[in-house]
Design a protein around this motif. Structure first.
Motif, short mmCIF file in Angstrom:
data_model
loop_
_atom_site.label_atom_id
_atom_site.label_comp_id
_atom_site.label_asym_id
_atom_site.label_seq_id
_atom_site.Cartn_x
_atom_site.Cartn_y
_atom_site.Cartn_z
N SER A 46 0.83 -1.21 0.00
CA SER A 46 0.00 0.00 0.00
C SER A 46 0.87 1.26 0.00
N LYS A 48 3.73 1.95 1.56
CA LYS A 48 4.35 2.37 2.82
C LYS A 48 5.82 2.75 2.68
N GLU A 74 5.71 -2.70 -1.42
CA GLU A 74 5.43 -1.45 -0.71
C GLU A 74 6.09 -0.25 -1.38
N SER A 181 15.97 3.46 8.84
CA SER A 181 15.73 2.40 9.82
C SER A 181 16.73 1.27 9.65
N PHE A 271 6.36 -2.80 8.93
CA PHE A 271 5.94 -1.82 9.94
C PHE A 271 7.14 -1.09 10.54
N SER A 274 8.63 1.52 8.28
CA SER A 274 7.73 2.53 7.75
C SER A 274 7.58 3.72 8.68
N PRO A 275 7.09 4.84 8.17
CA PRO A 275 6.82 6.00 9.02
C PRO A 275 5.80 5.72 10.12
N GLU A 276 4.99 4.69 9.95
CA GLU A 276 4.01 4.35 10.98
C GLU A 276 4.67 3.94 12.30
N ALA A 277 5.94 3.56 12.24
CA ALA A 277 6.68 3.15 13.44
C ALA A 277 7.58 4.27 13.94
N SER A 278 7.19 5.52 13.71
CA SER A 278 8.06 6.66 14.03
C SER A 278 8.40 6.76 15.52
N TYR A 279 7.56 6.17 16.39
CA TYR A 279 7.83 6.24 17.83
C TYR A 279 8.32 4.89 18.38
#
Length: 294
Positions: A46, A48, A74, A181, A271, A274-279
């Motif tokens: 999608s 990512k 991705e 990352s 994950f 990806s930016p979704e794991a920024s924290y």
């Protein structure tokens, strides 16, 4: 199979009837029964990782191949290393290219620091950037007793499994930009070791430790470092290395009564990159089928 069963992890991959299938190291996927699933028919990206470039060690088979396929779908261009399995590596290249992304396969023995440095340079020459490093390649052998472990095999296991992580991270960190990352593959063996895999387990514990130490340094540059600790996974290392008689019951000591397929590991690596794991930083994600809780 009903739609409900497809969502139930007990039925997504019904336990196959594993049979003894000895292989020589490092093992080849095309002779495995059943053939591992890397998500060829199921993983849908999608965007990512659009515009990213990833380097994956050990991307010719197993978990590394599943990660390479998922990253490509991705939106990332993917470079990967492999030891000697030319046919498996060619298949990974085909999967990446079929996803519309550029692929680079690099054959090497990663126990040498010069070879690892050279890989990073080749990636930069090909793609002009490097955003994601996945340290995944490893070697393991089984031994009945500690006295059976030869010095040369002990040294090679440590050179390949943990020293290479230092080499690749040292070379890559100079080039990975903020927002990038690093993901290191450790193992359930780091936390629940088996004497039969003592050298491998010790290196995986070192990887977990190194991951946490590196994370504190790399985040100062804006690079997140995390780890993944798989449990039993159906990869070529299994028929090539576990003791005789153990293949039929492989993975039965999990709550799901089966090993993972490589495709079940890849989404965690997506994950974490990806930016979704920024924290998410300095974490080690267990994917063990519940094995750590038994």
């Amino acid at each position: 199979m009903t739609g409900t069963e497809n969502q139930d992890p007990r039925y997504r991959y019904p336990r196959p009837e594993f049979k003894e299938q000895p292989q020589n190291l490092p093992g080849q996927e095309r002779t495995m029964m059943p053939e591992p699933d890397h998500g060829e028919m199921t993983y849908q990206g999608s965007g990512k990782l659009n515009g990213k470039v990833a380097l994956i060690t050990g991307g010719d088979s197993g978990i590394g191949k599943a990660i390479a396929l998922a990253y490509a779908r991705e939106g990332a261009d993917v470079a990967f290393t492999y030891l000697s399995e030319d046919v498996d590596a060619a298949n990974t290249v085909e999967l990446i290219q079929d996803a519309g992304r550029e692929a680079l396969a690099i054959k090497l023995d990663q126990s040498s620091s010069e070879a690892c440095d050279g890989v990073v340079e080749k990636v930069l020459q090909q793609f002009s950037q490097l955003d994601i490093l996945v340290n995944n390649a490893a070697v393991q052998k089984s031994y009945d007793h500690l006295e059976e472990i030869p010095d040369n095999e002990l040294r090679y296991t440590f050179n390949t499994n943990i020293e290479s992580y230092f080499y690749f991270c040292r070379a890559a960190l100079r080039h990975i930009p903020p927002g990038g990352s690093i993901i290191n593959t450790t193992s359930i063996q780091a936390f629940a070791p088996s004497i039969h895999l003592a050298p491998y387990a010790a290196t995986k514990a070192a990887i977990a430790n190194f991951t946490l130490a590196l994370a504190a340094d790399a985040i100062k540059r804006g690079v997140r470092v995390n780890g993944v600790a798989p449990g039993p996974v159906w990869t070529p290392l299994i028929p090539a290395t576990i003791p005789e008689g153990k293949v039929p019951g492989f993975g039965s000591n999990t709550l799901l009564d089966r090993p993972a397929q490589p495709a079940e590991l890849a989404p965690v690596y997506v994950f974490l990159a990806s930016p979704e794991a920024s924290y998410v930083v300095a974490e080690i994600y267990g994917v063990t089928g519940g094995r750590m809780h038994i």
